[in-house]
Design a protein around this motif. Structure first.
Motif, PDB file in Angstrom:
ATOM      1  N   THR A  48       0.821  -1.203   0.000  1.00  0.00           N
ATOM      2  CA  THR A  48       0.000   0.000   0.000  1.00  0.00           C
ATOM      3  C   THR A  48       0.861   1.262   0.000  1.00  0.00           C
ATOM      4  O   THR A  48       2.058   1.226   0.299  1.00  0.00           O
ATOM      5  N   GLU A  49       0.218   2.364  -0.308  1.00  0.00           N
ATOM      6  CA  GLU A  49       0.878   3.667  -0.279  1.00  0.00           C
ATOM      7  C   GLU A  49       1.551   3.875   1.076  1.00  0.00           C
ATOM      8  O   GLU A  49       0.978   3.560   2.123  1.00  0.00           O
ATOM      9  N   GLY A  50       2.786   4.360   1.056  1.00  0.00           N
ATOM     10  CA  GLY A  50       3.525   4.630   2.277  1.00  0.00           C
ATOM     11  C   GLY A  50       4.415   3.484   2.732  1.00  0.00           C
ATOM     12  O   GLY A  50       5.256   3.666   3.613  1.00  0.00           O
ATOM     13  N   THR A  51       4.241   2.295   2.142  1.00  0.00           N
ATOM     14  CA  THR A  51       5.063   1.144   2.508  1.00  0.00           C
ATOM     15  C   THR A  51       6.493   1.341   2.018  1.00  0.00           C
ATOM     16  O   THR A  51       6.721   1.792   0.899  1.00  0.00           O
ATOM     17  N   ASP A  52       7.467   0.988   2.858  1.00  0.00           N
ATOM     18  CA  ASP A  52       8.870   0.985   2.450  1.00  0.00           C
ATOM     19  C   ASP A  52       9.204  -0.405   1.931  1.00  0.00           C
ATOM     20  O   ASP A  52       8.904  -1.409   2.580  1.00  0.00           O
ATOM     21  N   LEU A 102       4.419   5.224  -3.470  1.00  0.00           N
ATOM     22  CA  LEU A 102       3.625   6.442  -3.591  1.00  0.00           C
ATOM     23  C   LEU A 102       2.185   6.127  -3.999  1.00  0.00           C
ATOM     24  O   LEU A 102       1.265   6.837  -3.624  1.00  0.00           O
ATOM     25  N   ALA A 103       2.008   5.044  -4.772  1.00  0.00           N
ATOM     26  CA  ALA A 103       0.672   4.636  -5.214  1.00  0.00           C
ATOM     27  C   ALA A 103       0.762   3.223  -5.785  1.00  0.00           C
ATOM     28  O   ALA A 103       1.819   2.804  -6.246  1.00  0.00           O
ATOM     29  N   VAL A 104      -0.370   2.517  -5.739  1.00  0.00           N
ATOM     30  CA  VAL A 104      -0.477   1.181  -6.330  1.00  0.00           C
ATOM     31  C   VAL A 104      -1.763   1.127  -7.123  1.00  0.00           C
ATOM     32  O   VAL A 104      -2.823   1.487  -6.613  1.00  0.00           O
ATOM     33  N   SER A 105      -1.684   0.673  -8.370  1.00  0.00           N
ATOM     34  CA  SER A 105      -2.896   0.557  -9.185  1.00  0.00           C
ATOM     35  C   SER A 105      -3.344  -0.900  -9.239  1.00  0.00           C
ATOM     36  O   SER A 105      -2.526  -1.817  -9.085  1.00  0.00           O
ATOM     37  N   PRO A 106      -4.633  -1.131  -9.468  1.00  0.00           N
ATOM     38  CA  PRO A 106      -5.145  -2.506  -9.522  1.00  0.00           C
ATOM     39  C   PRO A 106      -4.536  -3.328 -10.655  1.00  0.00           C
ATOM     40  O   PRO A 106      -4.533  -4.555 -10.607  1.00  0.00           O
ATOM     41  N   ASP A 107      -4.010  -2.658 -11.683  1.00  0.00           N
ATOM     42  CA  ASP A 107      -3.444  -3.393 -12.817  1.00  0.00           C
ATOM     43  C   ASP A 107      -1.956  -3.710 -12.640  1.00  0.00           C
ATOM     44  O   ASP A 107      -1.278  -4.115 -13.575  1.00  0.00           O
ATOM     45  N   GLY A 108      -1.422  -3.536 -11.415  1.00  0.00           N
ATOM     46  CA  GLY A 108      -0.081  -3.984 -11.118  1.00  0.00           C
ATOM     47  C   GLY A 108       1.021  -2.976 -11.348  1.00  0.00           C
ATOM     48  O   GLY A 108       2.170  -3.362 -11.546  1.00  0.00           O
ATOM     49  N   PRO A 128       9.344  -6.316   1.867  1.00  0.00           N
ATOM     50  CA  PRO A 128       9.097  -5.177   2.744  1.00  0.00           C
ATOM     51  C   PRO A 128      10.334  -4.849   3.567  1.00  0.00           C
ATOM     52  O   PRO A 128      11.117  -5.742   3.911  1.00  0.00           O
ATOM     53  N   VAL A 129      10.509  -3.573   3.878  1.00  0.00           N
ATOM     54  CA  VAL A 129      11.562  -3.165   4.802  1.00  0.00           C
ATOM     55  C   VAL A 129      11.040  -3.452   6.203  1.00  0.00           C
ATOM     56  O   VAL A 129       9.916  -3.057   6.549  1.00  0.00           O
ATOM     57  N   ILE A 130      11.837  -4.138   7.005  1.00  0.00           N
ATOM     58  CA  ILE A 130      11.453  -4.422   8.385  1.00  0.00           C
ATOM     59  C   ILE A 130      12.416  -3.660   9.278  1.00  0.00           C
ATOM     60  O   ILE A 130      13.617  -3.906   9.270  1.00  0.00           O
ATOM     61  N   ARG A 131      11.874  -2.717  10.009  1.00  0.00           N
ATOM     62  CA  ARG A 131      12.697  -1.897  10.906  1.00  0.00           C
ATOM     63  C   ARG A 131      12.493  -2.384  12.326  1.00  0.00           C
ATOM     64  O   ARG A 131      11.395  -2.682  12.748  1.00  0.00           O
ATOM     65  N   LYS A 132      13.565  -2.434  13.096  1.00  0.00           N
ATOM     66  CA  LYS A 132      13.473  -2.888  14.496  1.00  0.00           C
ATOM     67  C   LYS A 132      13.528  -1.712  15.417  1.00  0.00           C
ATOM     68  O   LYS A 132      14.047  -0.706  15.191  1.00  0.00           O
TER      69      LYS A 132
END
Length: 132
Positions: A48-52, A102-108, A128-132
């Protein structure tokens, strides 16, 4: 042992020549789009938007014979073993890039923040980036 890599998508970027690419994403790299191939779209569910993300690419224009280089293309730097640098030129040219979605569209199509990869660079994997 045999290894096969399946490219899951490609980069769509304004960067079309190696000379245009910043050395790192944090050095004014432009936003870019990751186009995921249809057979892999299910795999980006929940991005989703905002994911690192850590994006792994195949640096298809790299010189695969390089074992030493001058870090950051600095001619004054001593020759250094390529595995202790982030040089794209190396036997297995796998790029690793930290980006923000920044954005994800349904068409990939995933729009991401600064990405220092050339247009049409194949995408190997996304984690995904996993921060501790």
């Amino acid at each position: 042992m045999e290894a096969n890599i399946k490219f899951i998508g490609k980069i769509d970027s304004i960067l079309t020549a190696l000379e245009e690419c910043p050395l790192q994403e944090s050095e004014n790299a432009p936003a870019a789009m990751i186009t995921i191939y249809p057979e892999f779209i299910t795999g980006i569910r929940h991005i989703t938007e905002g994911t690192d993300l850590l994006l792994f690419t195949w640096l298809h224009q790299a010189n695969r014979t390089v074992l030493t280089c001058q870090p950051r293309n600095n001619p004054a730097a001593p020759l250094t073993g390529v595995f202790s640098t982030r040089s794209p030129d190396r036997p297995n040219p796998i790029g690793m890039h930290e980006v923000k979605v920044l954005a994800v569209s349904p068409d990939g199509v995933i729009c991401v923040s600064g990405l220092e990869a050339l247009d049409q660079t194949p995408v190997v994997d996304i984690k995904p980036v996993i921060r501790k």
